[in-house]
Design a protein around this motif. Structure first.
Motif, short mmCIF file in Angstrom:
data_model
loop_
_atom_site.label_atom_id
_atom_site.label_comp_id
_atom_site.label_asym_id
_atom_site.label_seq_id
_atom_site.Cartn_x
_atom_site.Cartn_y
_atom_site.Cartn_z
N PRO A 44 -9.98 -0.17 -10.24
CA PRO A 44 -8.85 -0.59 -10.64
C PRO A 44 -7.40 0.04 -9.62
O PRO A 44 -7.37 -1.14 -8.93
N ILE A 45 -7.43 1.09 -9.17
CA ILE A 45 -6.39 1.81 -8.55
C ILE A 45 -6.37 1.32 -7.30
O ILE A 45 -5.71 0.73 -6.45
N THR A 53 0.12 3.88 1.28
CA THR A 53 1.52 4.03 0.87
C THR A 53 1.27 3.89 -1.16
O THR A 53 1.28 4.80 -2.21
N ASP A 54 1.03 3.02 -1.42
CA ASP A 54 0.93 1.84 -2.62
C ASP A 54 -0.52 2.72 -3.26
O ASP A 54 -0.51 3.21 -4.61
N LEU A 55 -1.59 2.90 -2.83
CA LEU A 55 -2.41 4.26 -3.25
C LEU A 55 -2.17 5.43 -3.67
O LEU A 55 -2.54 5.84 -4.32
N ILE A 56 -1.39 5.55 -2.52
CA ILE A 56 -1.14 7.54 -2.80
C ILE A 56 0.04 7.16 -3.57
O ILE A 56 0.00 8.11 -5.15
N SER A 61 -0.23 8.85 -9.42
CA SER A 61 0.47 8.85 -11.34
C SER A 61 -0.16 9.57 -11.62
O SER A 61 -0.27 10.28 -13.21
N LYS A 62 -1.53 9.19 -11.82
CA LYS A 62 -2.81 9.77 -12.21
C LYS A 62 -3.09 11.22 -12.21
O LYS A 62 -4.01 11.92 -12.02
N GLY A 63 -2.37 12.16 -11.26
CA GLY A 63 -2.75 13.61 -10.28
C GLY A 63 -3.64 13.91 -9.39
O GLY A 63 -4.02 15.18 -9.98
N LYS A 77 -7.55 17.19 -6.52
CA LYS A 77 -6.02 16.98 -7.51
C LYS A 77 -4.96 17.74 -7.58
O LYS A 77 -5.05 18.73 -6.56
N HIS A 78 -3.66 17.26 -7.51
CA HIS A 78 -2.66 17.62 -7.34
C HIS A 78 -2.36 19.17 -7.61
O HIS A 78 -2.35 19.62 -6.91
#
Length: 120
Positions: A44-45, A53-56, A61-63, A77-78
């Motif tokens: 969905p993301i 930029t929106d995708l990033i 926000s999900k890590g 993973k961040h």
């Protein structure tokens, strides 16, 4: 008697290098339930993102962060930089993303072959 340091280092390197490379570059290997949940969260993301930029931002926000590893777009993973999955795992392809989001601006990673971070 202490073992020869060169041999120990070489043997540890031989044992860990394929696994580390697989974690950082290789295909995602999850059981079917985990794969289903990852797809349910991540697809969905990708569907609603209007730009790179929106995708990033949404993935952040999900890590997660999209990044090129070994020439392929994947999610990392961040917290530790480990590879989560690639586009193929999600059932996506780069061509469709480029058509919808435009060409990404990629900053090559120094010393890494075909690796790069998406800036926008």
């Amino acid at each position: 008697m202490e073992p020869n340091r060169t041999d120990v280092t070489h043997n540890v390197y031989k044992l860990h290098t394929p696994r580390v490379r697989e974690m950082r570059y290789g295909p995602a290997q999850y059981d079917c339930e985990t794969a289903y949940l990852l797809r349910a969260i991540l697809l969905p993301i990708f569907d609603v993102a209007k730009s790179w930029t929106d995708l990033i931002d949404r993935l952040g926000s999900k890590g997660y962060h999209p990044m090129f590893r070994g020439g392929e777009l994947c999610l990392i993973k961040h917290c530790d930089g480990n590879r989560i999955c690639g586009l193929r795992f999600l059932g996506l392809n780069m061509r469709d993303l480029v058509v919808r989001l435009g060409r990404p601006c990629v900053l090559p990673c120094a010393g890494q072959m075909a690796d790069g971070e998406i800036l926008h």
